[in-house]
Design an enzyme around this catalytic site. Structure first.
Site, PDB file in Angstrom:
ATOM      1  N   ALA A   1       1.005  40.573  49.727  1.00  0.00           N
ATOM      2  CA  ALA A   1       1.422  39.189  49.462  1.00  0.00           C
ATOM      3  C   ALA A   1       1.672  38.499  50.793  1.00  0.00           C
ATOM      4  CB  ALA A   1       2.689  39.181  48.627  1.00  0.00           C
TER       5      ALA A   1
ATOM      6  N   GLY B   1       0.530  44.150  47.587  1.00  0.00           N
ATOM      7  CA  GLY B   1      -0.167  43.450  46.510  1.00  0.00           C
ATOM      8  C   GLY B   1      -1.665  43.697  46.541  1.00  0.00           C
TER       9      GLY B   1
ATOM     10  N   GLU C   1      -2.203  46.769  44.820  1.00  0.00           N
ATOM     11  CA  GLU C   1      -1.978  46.571  43.374  1.00  0.00           C
ATOM     12  C   GLU C   1      -3.184  45.931  42.688  1.00  0.00           C
ATOM     13  OE1 GLU C   1       1.858  44.810  44.267  1.00  0.00           O
ATOM     14  OE2 GLU C   1       2.789  46.205  42.855  1.00  0.00           O
TER      15      GLU C   1
ATOM     16  N   GLU D   1       6.191  48.038  50.480  1.00  0.00           N
ATOM     17  CA  GLU D   1       7.256  47.091  50.126  1.00  0.00           C
ATOM     18  C   GLU D   1       8.650  47.581  50.497  1.00  0.00           C
ATOM     19  OE1 GLU D   1       4.757  47.980  48.207  1.00  0.00           O
ATOM     20  OE2 GLU D   1       3.864  46.213  47.258  1.00  0.00           O
TER      21      GLU D   1
END
Ligand code: NAI
Length: 650
Positions: A451, A501, A504, A524
């Site tokens: 992200a 992300g 993911e 993270e």
């Protein structure tokens, strides 16, 4: 390294030269660095050592890379010595025509076999400098940004006589440095970034002189409302007012559409050069950065700054100097404007552009006449020639490619990218000619590094941060659910980083194919967070709880081979022919019966969620349904007649 280029010579080891030399040596080239005295060279080497040390501290390079980079550098005070074996020469001496003439003449005579002689000039026309060399066909502009070690952009400027071969050799060279290049197709004063930036300085200074707005008002508006990395005047102070003035001067002397910028000149004449001299538009005698109140620019009409810049950007396209993509990339990477330049056009109308420019033109001249191209683009709605901004979709039936497309930010994920991804997945799912989707990243360095952390800092500043963070996480999750449920096989093609992300997204795909240089992970935890878009759930289903915990608790970057051993990656492929190998894999899948694949996917995904009796029932039901397809009849008949079946998805 780049084809037939092995030895690079950098002339001038100052602010730019030492950095360019370092970047080339890090990429594996043998680099000769030349400057006027041993003293200057020693200082340059010290700066390179310092920079390599920093990169090592940050884990970007290893101890042995420092030693090998240094071993590839050779320092000398003789241009002849430095150039005689050079395959490519970059001139980075003072920004002075006479000094450059002298250096280029000597380099040209000595570098007999060089394929390219490039200049790092920021403002002197390439065609003018080309007249100092005997073979102008191998001469061009190679404009790096300061500091070259950190700045991702290189403008390549084609001179009137530059040959295709020299241009290609320079482009290949810049690619091997891992930089992003834009092409200036014809010489133009200021090229892309400095030309548009000069226009911004010119109009901002004019608005202050006319007392329409104050320096602080304009800085507040550009920084907090337009999202510039700094206020315009703050930026000029950081660049150096002498440097900024010199660029605007060189441009205005050569292009009558630009004016001498009086306010900049006055500061320079008073010896106020900005940060480096302790005073410019702001006072730096006590260090720090200027205090710019966030709400002071509330009433500024930003179009007075943005329209002239957009008009200039449109001129670069209209007159064939550069493509709209390259202009945008250059502004994103060269000045850190988050939206590039055309992003600012979204809310403009033709009338507004005409009104602002007609007010400015009487004082500032013909450079402020509306460029037809801009008016044309605006009348068609927002200025973008593409459907998406942060991804790209390439239809190559039967394969549909979704490219995460923010290479300057390692394809980090923004809310906009998420929405665009959802839209693309929906469209490709419904596209009958597309049988397999491949998701990949632009720029050769990352699938996606996660992200965009600026979104996190924004949320941290919000009053309702818990709700905002929940929404952010859930929206991304919804899109990934849609991706996971796509009726067609989806392949994550990972070349470079797939982190947070980015990982993911890859986990929501059916397969993860990674190049051997890739690194994957869920880092993270290192921010004090946990994965927020399925990492804890999908990784656990894929690897089992203890391996998922290893990945998530430590937050390490895991090399492709190790990720394969853990089960995060299905196949590791050689990076040299990564895309070809992915295409082969996808093409084989595309030959399978589409409805069969769709049912197999649904049944396998259900296996993770439902008790086995229910799962088995689902399997039987889906098995039965396939008896209604023509593909089954085709498969059976091909089997008996020993031919290859041709599945139509019917
Ligand atoms: P600088 O003043 O830091 O370095 C120039 C170096 O060239 C000095 O070390 C000087 O001793 C050396 N030099 C001068 N004449 C020489 C000769 N005949 N042979 C060998 N070396 C010689 O300048 P800087 O900032 O590195 O700029 C170099 C070029 O890069 C200029 O053309 C400038 O416009 C351009 N440029 C500068 C940027 C910046 O932000 N500083 C950004 C992009 C381009």
């Amino acid at each position: 390294m780049g084809g037939s280029i092995n030895v690079v010579t950098v002339i001038g080891a100052g602010a730019m030269g030492h950095g360019i030399a370092q970047v080339a040596a890090m990429a594996g080239y043998r680099v000769n660095v030349v400057d006027v005295s041993e003293d200057v060279l020693e200082k340059a080497l010290e700066r390179i050592r310092w920079s390599l040390g920093k990169l090592m501290e940050k884990g970007r390079i290893k101890q042995e890379d420092v030693a090998s980079t240094l071993s590839r550098l050779k320092l000398t005070t003789s241009i002849e010595e430095a150039c005689k074996e050079a395959d490519l020469v970059i001139e980075a001496v003072f920004e002075d025509v006479e000094v450059k003439r002298n250096a280029l003449r000597k380099a040209d005579a000595a570098a007999k076999d060089a394929k390219v002689i490039g200049t790092n000039t920021s403002s002197i026309p390439i065609n003018e400098l080309a007249s100092f060399v005997s073979r102008p066909e191998r001469f061009l502009g190679l404009h790096f940004f300061n500091p070259p070690q950190m700045m991702q952009l290189v403008e390549i400027i084609r001179g009137e006589k530059t040959s295709d071969e020299a241009l290609k050799a320079a482009q290949d060279f810049v690619r091997t440095l891992g930089k992003t290049q834009v092409l200036v197709k014809r010489d133009v004063p200021g090229f892309i970034v400095n030309r548009i930036l000069s226009r911004i300085f010119e109009v901002a200074c004019y608005l202050v002189q006319k007392q329409k707005y104050s320096i602080l008002q304009l800085d507040s508006a550009t920084k907090y409302r337009a999202g510039f990395p700094m206020g315009v005047f703050e930026l000029a102070d950081f660049v150096g007012l002498d440097v900024a003035y010199n660029v605007t001067k060189v441009i205005s002397q050569r292009d009558k559409r630009f004016r001498d910028v009086q306010l900049l000149r006055e500061h320079v004449e008073r010896g106020e050069y900005g940060v480096k001299s302790g005073k410019g538009f702001y006072d730096y005698s006590k260090g720090g950065r200027p205090e710019i109140p966030a709400d002071l620019g509330r009433d500024v009409d930003l179009t007075y700054v943005l329209v002239p810049a957009l008009n200039e950007a449109a001129r670069l396209m209209e007159e064939g100097y550069a493509s709209s993509d390259d202009v945008d990339i250059a502004m994103k990477l060269g000045t850190n404007l988050p939206k590039g330049i055309f992003g600012y056009a979204a809310e403009l109308t033709v009338d507004k552009v005409r009104q602002v420019l007609s007010e400015l033109e009487p004082d500032l001249g013909e450079g402020y006449r509306p460029v037809p191209y801009l008016l044309k683009l605006l009348s068609k709605g927002p200025v973008t020639d593409k459907e998406y901004q942060e991804i790209a979709v390439k239809r190559e039936p039967p394969i549909g490619w979704i490219v995460l497309n923010r290479p300057h930010r390692l394809n980090t994920i923004t809310p906009r990218m998420t929405e665009e991804l959802e839209d693309a997945v929906e469209k490709l799912s419904a596209d009958r000619e597309i049988r397999v989707l491949v998701i990949t990243g632009e720029g050769g360095r990352a699938f996606s590094a996660g992200a965009d952390i600026t979104a996190f800092s924004e949320i941290l500043g919000m009053e309702n941060k818990v709700q905002a963070a929940y929404r952010f996480s859930w929206r991304f999750t919804e899109v990934l659910l849609k991706l996971e449920r796509c009726p067609k096989p989806v392949i994550a093609a990972i070349d470079g980083f797939a982190l947070g992300g980015g990982m993911e997204i890859a986990l929501a795909c059916d397969f993860r194919l990674a190049s051997d240089r890739s690194e994957l992970g869920q880092p993270e935890i290192r921010l004090g967070l946990i994965p927020g878009a399925g990492g804890t759930q999908r990784l656990t289903r894929l690897l089992g709880p203890s391996k998922a915990k290893l990945v998530i608790y430590f937050g390490d970057r895991i090399k492709a081979k190790d990720a394969e051993a853990l089960g995060m990656v299905d196949k590791v492929l050689p990076s040299e022919r990564f895309i070809e190998s992915v295409r082969e894999f996808a093409s084989r899948l595309a030959e399978m019966p589409p409805i069969g694949l769709e049912h197999a996917k649904a049944a396998i995904n259900a296996a993770l969620d439902v008790p086995i009796e229910k799962g088995l029932l689902i399997e039987s039901a889906l098995f039965g349904q396939l008896f209604a397809t023509k593909d089954l009849a085709e498969g059976v008949s091909a089997f008996f007649s020993k031919r290859k079946p041709e599945f139509k998805g019917e």
